[in-house]
Design a protein around this motif. Sequence first.
Motif, mmCIF file in Angstrom:
data_model
loop_
_atom_site.group_PDB
_atom_site.id
_atom_site.type_symbol
_atom_site.label_atom_id
_atom_site.label_comp_id
_atom_site.label_asym_id
_atom_site.label_seq_id
_atom_site.Cartn_x
_atom_site.Cartn_y
_atom_site.Cartn_z
ATOM 1 N N PHE A 11 -7.342 10.349 70.079
ATOM 2 C CA PHE A 11 -6.274 11.318 70.281
ATOM 3 C C PHE A 11 -5.778 11.868 68.942
ATOM 4 C CE2 PHE A 11 -1.629 12.091 70.738
ATOM 5 C CZ PHE A 11 -1.714 13.217 71.527
ATOM 6 N N LEU A 12 -5.584 11.002 67.967
ATOM 7 C CA LEU A 12 -5.137 11.450 66.648
ATOM 8 C C LEU A 12 -6.165 12.389 66.018
ATOM 9 C CD1 LEU A 12 -3.581 8.185 65.168
ATOM 10 C CD2 LEU A 12 -2.404 10.114 66.257
ATOM 11 N N ALA A 13 -7.437 12.040 66.132
ATOM 12 C CA ALA A 13 -8.497 12.900 65.590
ATOM 13 C C ALA A 13 -8.486 14.257 66.297
ATOM 14 C CB ALA A 13 -9.858 12.224 65.747
ATOM 15 N N PHE A 14 -8.312 14.249 67.614
ATOM 16 C CA PHE A 14 -8.224 15.488 68.386
ATOM 17 C C PHE A 14 -7.054 16.346 67.898
ATOM 18 C CE2 PHE A 14 -6.056 17.670 71.883
ATOM 19 C CZ PHE A 14 -7.040 18.564 72.290
ATOM 20 N N CYS A 15 -5.886 15.727 67.719
ATOM 21 C CA CYS A 15 -4.693 16.455 67.291
ATOM 22 C C CYS A 15 -4.883 17.071 65.908
ATOM 23 C CB CYS A 15 -3.476 15.538 67.291
ATOM 24 S SG CYS A 15 -2.933 15.048 68.941
ATOM 25 N N ILE A 16 -5.453 16.312 65.002
ATOM 26 C CA ILE A 16 -5.705 16.826 63.651
ATOM 27 C C ILE A 16 -6.630 18.032 63.721
ATOM 28 C CG2 ILE A 16 -6.793 16.327 61.419
ATOM 29 C CD1 ILE A 16 -5.902 13.346 61.931
ATOM 30 N N GLU A 17 -7.718 17.896 64.431
ATOM 31 C CA GLU A 17 -8.718 18.972 64.535
ATOM 32 C C GLU A 17 -8.116 20.229 65.168
ATOM 33 O OE1 GLU A 17 -12.450 20.616 63.872
ATOM 34 O OE2 GLU A 17 -11.806 18.601 63.304
ATOM 35 N N GLN A 18 -7.386 20.048 66.244
ATOM 36 C CA GLN A 18 -6.796 21.195 66.938
ATOM 37 C C GLN A 18 -5.732 21.874 66.075
ATOM 38 O OE1 GLN A 18 -8.050 22.458 69.792
ATOM 39 N NE2 GLN A 18 -9.562 20.858 69.431
ATOM 40 N N TYR A 19 -4.914 21.090 65.397
ATOM 41 C CA TYR A 19 -3.875 21.652 64.544
ATOM 42 C C TYR A 19 -4.502 22.409 63.375
ATOM 43 C CZ TYR A 19 0.776 22.113 62.559
ATOM 44 O OH TYR A 19 1.954 22.624 62.078
ATOM 45 N N MET A 20 -5.531 21.836 62.770
ATOM 46 C CA MET A 20 -6.242 22.502 61.672
ATOM 47 C C MET A 20 -6.772 23.851 62.123
ATOM 48 S SD MET A 20 -8.626 19.434 60.107
ATOM 49 C CE MET A 20 -9.898 20.627 59.815
ATOM 50 N N ASN A 21 -7.410 23.875 63.271
ATOM 51 C CA ASN A 21 -8.001 25.119 63.773
ATOM 52 C C ASN A 21 -6.936 26.155 64.108
ATOM 53 O OD1 ASN A 21 -10.584 24.087 63.511
ATOM 54 N ND2 ASN A 21 -10.664 23.361 65.615
ATOM 55 N N GLU A 22 -5.874 25.716 64.770
ATOM 56 C CA GLU A 22 -4.809 26.634 65.172
ATOM 57 C C GLU A 22 -4.106 27.250 63.961
ATOM 58 O OE1 GLU A 22 -2.223 28.690 67.771
ATOM 59 O OE2 GLU A 22 -4.021 27.546 68.289
ATOM 60 N N LYS A 23 -3.854 26.433 62.946
ATOM 61 C CA LYS A 23 -3.096 26.878 61.773
ATOM 62 C C LYS A 23 -3.992 27.335 60.626
ATOM 63 C CE LYS A 23 0.699 25.814 63.815
ATOM 64 N NZ LYS A 23 1.610 26.826 64.278
ATOM 65 N N ARG A 24 -5.301 27.261 60.856
ATOM 66 C CA ARG A 24 -6.288 27.655 59.840
ATOM 67 C C ARG A 24 -6.072 26.898 58.527
ATOM 68 N NH1 ARG A 24 -8.813 32.294 62.039
ATOM 69 N NH2 ARG A 24 -7.498 33.346 63.561
ATOM 70 N N LEU A 25 -5.973 25.576 58.659
ATOM 71 C CA LEU A 25 -5.778 24.700 57.512
ATOM 72 C C LEU A 25 -7.073 23.966 57.198
ATOM 73 C CD1 LEU A 25 -2.422 23.003 58.611
ATOM 74 C CD2 LEU A 25 -2.687 24.891 56.992
ATOM 75 N N SER A 26 -7.222 23.571 55.961
ATOM 76 C CA SER A 26 -8.330 22.678 55.611
ATOM 77 C C SER A 26 -7.955 21.275 56.077
ATOM 78 C CB SER A 26 -8.551 22.672 54.099
ATOM 79 O OG SER A 26 -7.460 22.030 53.441
ATOM 80 N N HIS A 27 -8.939 20.408 56.102
ATOM 81 C CA HIS A 27 -8.672 19.007 56.472
ATOM 82 C C HIS A 27 -7.635 18.412 55.520
ATOM 83 C CE1 HIS A 27 -9.422 15.054 58.118
ATOM 84 N NE2 HIS A 27 -9.495 14.607 56.883
ATOM 85 N N GLU A 28 -7.794 18.688 54.237
ATOM 86 C CA GLU A 28 -6.874 18.151 53.228
ATOM 87 C C GLU A 28 -5.446 18.669 53.438
ATOM 88 O OE1 GLU A 28 -9.864 19.550 52.492
ATOM 89 O OE2 GLU A 28 -10.928 17.686 52.011
ATOM 90 N N GLU A 29 -5.311 19.960 53.740
ATOM 91 C CA GLU A 29 -3.983 20.543 53.972
ATOM 92 C C GLU A 29 -3.314 19.924 55.203
ATOM 93 O OE1 GLU A 29 -4.493 25.097 52.318
ATOM 94 O OE2 GLU A 29 -5.411 24.566 54.246
ATOM 95 N N ALA A 30 -4.077 19.778 56.270
ATOM 96 C CA ALA A 30 -3.527 19.200 57.497
ATOM 97 C C ALA A 30 -3.116 17.748 57.271
ATOM 98 C CB ALA A 30 -4.549 19.291 58.628
ATOM 99 N N MET A 31 -3.972 16.979 56.613
ATOM 100 C CA MET A 31 -3.652 15.573 56.382
ATOM 101 C C MET A 31 -2.462 15.420 55.446
ATOM 102 S SD MET A 31 -5.343 13.861 58.429
ATOM 103 C CE MET A 31 -4.698 12.319 57.832
ATOM 104 N N SER A 32 -2.352 16.283 54.474
ATOM 105 C CA SER A 32 -1.209 16.246 53.568
ATOM 106 C C SER A 32 0.086 16.502 54.341
ATOM 107 C CB SER A 32 -1.393 17.282 52.457
ATOM 108 O OG SER A 32 -0.257 17.309 51.621
ATOM 109 N N LEU A 33 0.071 17.502 55.193
ATOM 110 C CA LEU A 33 1.229 17.836 56.012
ATOM 111 C C LEU A 33 1.572 16.692 56.968
ATOM 112 C CD1 LEU A 33 3.146 20.253 56.646
ATOM 113 C CD2 LEU A 33 1.489 20.922 58.395
ATOM 114 N N PHE A 34 0.564 16.159 57.637
ATOM 115 C CA PHE A 34 0.780 15.071 58.596
ATOM 116 C C PHE A 34 1.295 13.821 57.889
ATOM 117 C CE2 PHE A 34 -1.774 16.061 62.682
ATOM 118 C CZ PHE A 34 -1.337 17.364 62.678
#
Length: 72
Positions: A11-34
Amino acid sequence: MDKKRQDIAFFLAFCIEQYMNEKRLSHEEAMSLFTEFGVLDYLAEHFEILHTQSRQWIIEDIDEYIKEQKEI
């Protein structure tokens, strides 16, 4: 790893992936924010409720949670 922990991890992996795609973030940007706002802990803690919601609802909930954390 027991079944519930595995479900939460997926579920966490799904949320990260979906949020990255929706907000057009890199993996690093999303993880930093999270990480900065404790989003993964929030998602894991509320897994039972959140995993039953739609993708869009989860993204909106994450946005609201981040907004609330910024105001603290």
